[in-house]
Motif scaffolding. Structure first.
Motif, PDB file in Angstrom:
ATOM      1  N   PRO A   1      28.412  47.063  76.816  1.00  0.00           N
ATOM      2  CA  PRO A   1      27.787  47.100  78.150  1.00  0.00           C
ATOM      3  C   PRO A   1      27.506  48.503  78.680  1.00  0.00           C
ATOM      4  N   ASP A   2      28.276  49.503  78.257  1.00  0.00           N
ATOM      5  CA  ASP A   2      28.040  50.866  78.737  1.00  0.00           C
ATOM      6  C   ASP A   2      26.920  51.572  77.981  1.00  0.00           C
ATOM      7  N   GLY A   3      26.266  50.860  77.044  1.00  0.00           N
ATOM      8  CA  GLY A   3      25.142  51.418  76.301  1.00  0.00           C
ATOM      9  C   GLY A   3      25.513  52.048  74.970  1.00  0.00           C
ATOM     10  N   VAL A   4      26.798  52.207  74.686  1.00  0.00           N
ATOM     11  CA  VAL A   4      27.233  52.763  73.404  1.00  0.00           C
ATOM     12  C   VAL A   4      26.860  51.783  72.295  1.00  0.00           C
ATOM     13  N   GLN A   5      26.316  52.339  71.203  1.00  0.00           N
ATOM     14  CA  GLN A   5      25.868  51.495  70.097  1.00  0.00           C
ATOM     15  C   GLN A   5      26.416  51.979  68.760  1.00  0.00           C
ATOM     16  N   TYR A   6      26.636  51.021  67.870  1.00  0.00           N
ATOM     17  CA  TYR A   6      27.061  51.292  66.503  1.00  0.00           C
ATOM     18  C   TYR A   6      26.234  50.436  65.565  1.00  0.00           C
ATOM     19  N   ARG A   7      25.766  51.042  64.486  1.00  0.00           N
ATOM     20  CA  ARG A   7      25.163  50.273  63.408  1.00  0.00           C
ATOM     21  C   ARG A   7      26.295  49.860  62.490  1.00  0.00           C
ATOM     22  N   TYR A   8      26.262  48.626  62.024  1.00  0.00           N
ATOM     23  CA  TYR A   8      27.344  48.178  61.161  1.00  0.00           C
ATOM     24  C   TYR A   8      26.829  47.682  59.824  1.00  0.00           C
ATOM     25  N   GLN A   9      27.716  47.763  58.845  1.00  0.00           N
ATOM     26  CA  GLN A   9      27.433  47.259  57.503  1.00  0.00           C
ATOM     27  C   GLN A   9      28.735  46.668  56.978  1.00  0.00           C
ATOM     28  N   VAL A  10      28.664  45.438  56.510  1.00  0.00           N
ATOM     29  CA  VAL A  10      29.820  44.778  55.919  1.00  0.00           C
ATOM     30  C   VAL A  10      29.543  44.613  54.435  1.00  0.00           C
ATOM     31  N   ASP A  11      30.470  45.109  53.634  1.00  0.00           N
ATOM     32  CA  ASP A  11      30.363  44.992  52.183  1.00  0.00           C
ATOM     33  C   ASP A  11      31.697  44.476  51.670  1.00  0.00           C
ATOM     34  N   ASN A  12      31.706  43.201  51.292  1.00  0.00           N
ATOM     35  CA  ASN A  12      32.922  42.550  50.816  1.00  0.00           C
ATOM     36  C   ASN A  12      33.955  42.554  51.941  1.00  0.00           C
ATOM     37  N   GLN A  13      35.050  43.247  51.806  1.00  0.00           N
ATOM     38  CA  GLN A  13      36.105  43.278  52.830  1.00  0.00           C
ATOM     39  C   GLN A  13      36.130  44.610  53.569  1.00  0.00           C
ATOM     40  N   GLN A  14      35.002  45.330  53.571  1.00  0.00           N
ATOM     41  CA  GLN A  14      34.934  46.634  54.221  1.00  0.00           C
ATOM     42  C   GLN A  14      33.839  46.634  55.283  1.00  0.00           C
ATOM     43  N   LEU A  15      34.158  47.207  56.433  1.00  0.00           N
ATOM     44  CA  LEU A  15      33.232  47.325  57.550  1.00  0.00           C
ATOM     45  C   LEU A  15      33.022  48.798  57.869  1.00  0.00           C
ATOM     46  N   GLN A  16      31.765  49.208  57.950  1.00  0.00           N
ATOM     47  CA  GLN A  16      31.450  50.569  58.385  1.00  0.00           C
ATOM     48  C   GLN A  16      30.724  50.498  59.717  1.00  0.00           C
ATOM     49  N   LEU A  17      31.221  51.255  60.676  1.00  0.00           N
ATOM     50  CA  LEU A  17      30.590  51.385  61.984  1.00  0.00           C
ATOM     51  C   LEU A  17      30.084  52.815  62.114  1.00  0.00           C
ATOM     52  N   ASN A  18      28.773  52.973  62.275  1.00  0.00           N
ATOM     53  CA  ASN A  18      28.160  54.291  62.431  1.00  0.00           C
ATOM     54  C   ASN A  18      27.688  54.440  63.873  1.00  0.00           C
ATOM     55  N   PHE A  19      28.266  55.412  64.564  1.00  0.00           N
ATOM     56  CA  PHE A  19      27.888  55.674  65.945  1.00  0.00           C
ATOM     57  C   PHE A  19      26.421  56.068  65.997  1.00  0.00           C
ATOM     58  N   VAL A  20      25.668  55.436  66.891  1.00  0.00           N
ATOM     59  CA  VAL A  20      24.273  55.808  67.097  1.00  0.00           C
ATOM     60  C   VAL A  20      24.297  57.022  68.011  1.00  0.00           C
ATOM     61  N   ASP A  21      24.085  58.174  67.394  1.00  0.00           N
ATOM     62  CA  ASP A  21      24.283  59.433  68.105  1.00  0.00           C
ATOM     63  C   ASP A  21      23.110  59.790  69.002  1.00  0.00           C
ATOM     64  N   ASN A  22      23.385  60.719  69.885  1.00  0.00           N
ATOM     65  CA  ASN A  22      22.388  61.269  70.777  1.00  0.00           C
ATOM     66  C   ASN A  22      21.700  62.413  70.044  1.00  0.00           C
ATOM     67  N   PRO A  23      20.402  62.310  69.775  1.00  0.00           N
ATOM     68  CA  PRO A  23      19.720  63.364  69.007  1.00  0.00           C
ATOM     69  C   PRO A  23      19.731  64.729  69.698  1.00  0.00           C
ATOM     70  N   GLU A  24      20.031  64.755  70.992  1.00  0.00           N
ATOM     71  CA  GLU A  24      20.078  66.026  71.714  1.00  0.00           C
ATOM     72  C   GLU A  24      21.428  66.728  71.551  1.00  0.00           C
ATOM     73  N   LEU A  25      22.433  66.014  71.008  1.00  0.00           N
ATOM     74  CA  LEU A  25      23.757  66.606  70.802  1.00  0.00           C
ATOM     75  C   LEU A  25      23.978  66.859  69.320  1.00  0.00           C
ATOM     76  N   ALA A  26      24.461  68.028  69.009  1.00  0.00           N
ATOM     77  CA  ALA A  26      24.786  68.344  67.625  1.00  0.00           C
ATOM     78  C   ALA A  26      26.200  67.868  67.313  1.00  0.00           C
ATOM     79  N   ASP A  27      26.402  67.450  66.099  1.00  0.00           N
ATOM     80  CA  ASP A  27      27.730  67.107  65.581  1.00  0.00           C
ATOM     81  C   ASP A  27      28.422  65.947  66.294  1.00  0.00           C
ATOM     82  N   ASP A  28      27.661  64.961  66.781  1.00  0.00           N
ATOM     83  CA  ASP A  28      28.325  63.797  67.370  1.00  0.00           C
ATOM     84  C   ASP A  28      28.287  62.588  66.429  1.00  0.00           C
ATOM     85  N   GLU A  29      27.920  62.830  65.159  1.00  0.00           N
ATOM     86  CA  GLU A  29      27.902  61.746  64.187  1.00  0.00           C
ATOM     87  C   GLU A  29      29.330  61.379  63.791  1.00  0.00           C
TER      88      GLU A  29
END
Length: 129
Positions: free
Chosen positions: A93-121
């Motif tokens: 609800p606060d607008g924070v987003q994550y792209r996710y990928q599930v592979d077998n029993q593993q979940l990866q959450l990638n923060f959708v970063d702000n392109p104006e900020l460096a190093d927030d990946e």
């Protein structure tokens, strides 16, 4: 003719009474369950003996529960959060987003970063408990 009209009116009534928010309460089978943090990849520093497994998340319906047994803060603070899913994008609800990928029993959450900020990946890797 009267039966056809009745059936048609019932069909229209059934469609018009559908939920206003179709995402609410929807179970995302890929995410559903309990997950334990295995690794965090970012432009940040962790002590070599950092125990990521003290951080856990649980997806149930449209709720995410975050819990930690220590003071480390990873994905978000301990608590329960609503979320929605569109494709492979989780939005809070606060607008924070994550792209996710599930592979077998593993979940990866990638923060959708702000392109104006460096190093927030940041990428969180969880395994299913």
């Amino acid at each position: 003719m009267r039966k056809i009209t009745t059936i048609l009116l019932l069909a229209i009534l059934a469609v018009s009474c559908s939920a206003d928010n179709p995402e609410e309460g929807v179970v995302n089978v890929d995410l559903e369950g309990n997950w334990v943090l295995e690794n965090v990849s970012c432009f940040c520093f962790f002590e070599p003996d950092t125990d990521f497994s003290t951080h856990r998340i649980s997806f149930e319906g449209s709720k995410l529960t975050v819990s930690s047994t220590d003071d480390n803060f990873f994905l978000m603070e301990d608590g329960k959060y609503n979320y929605t899913v569109a494709g492979n994008l989780i939005t809070f609800p606060d607008g924070v987003q994550y792209r996710y990928q599930v592979d077998n029993q593993q979940l990866q959450l990638n923060f959708v970063d702000n392109p104006e900020l460096a190093d927030d990946e940041v990428t969180f890797t969880y395994y299913k408990k």
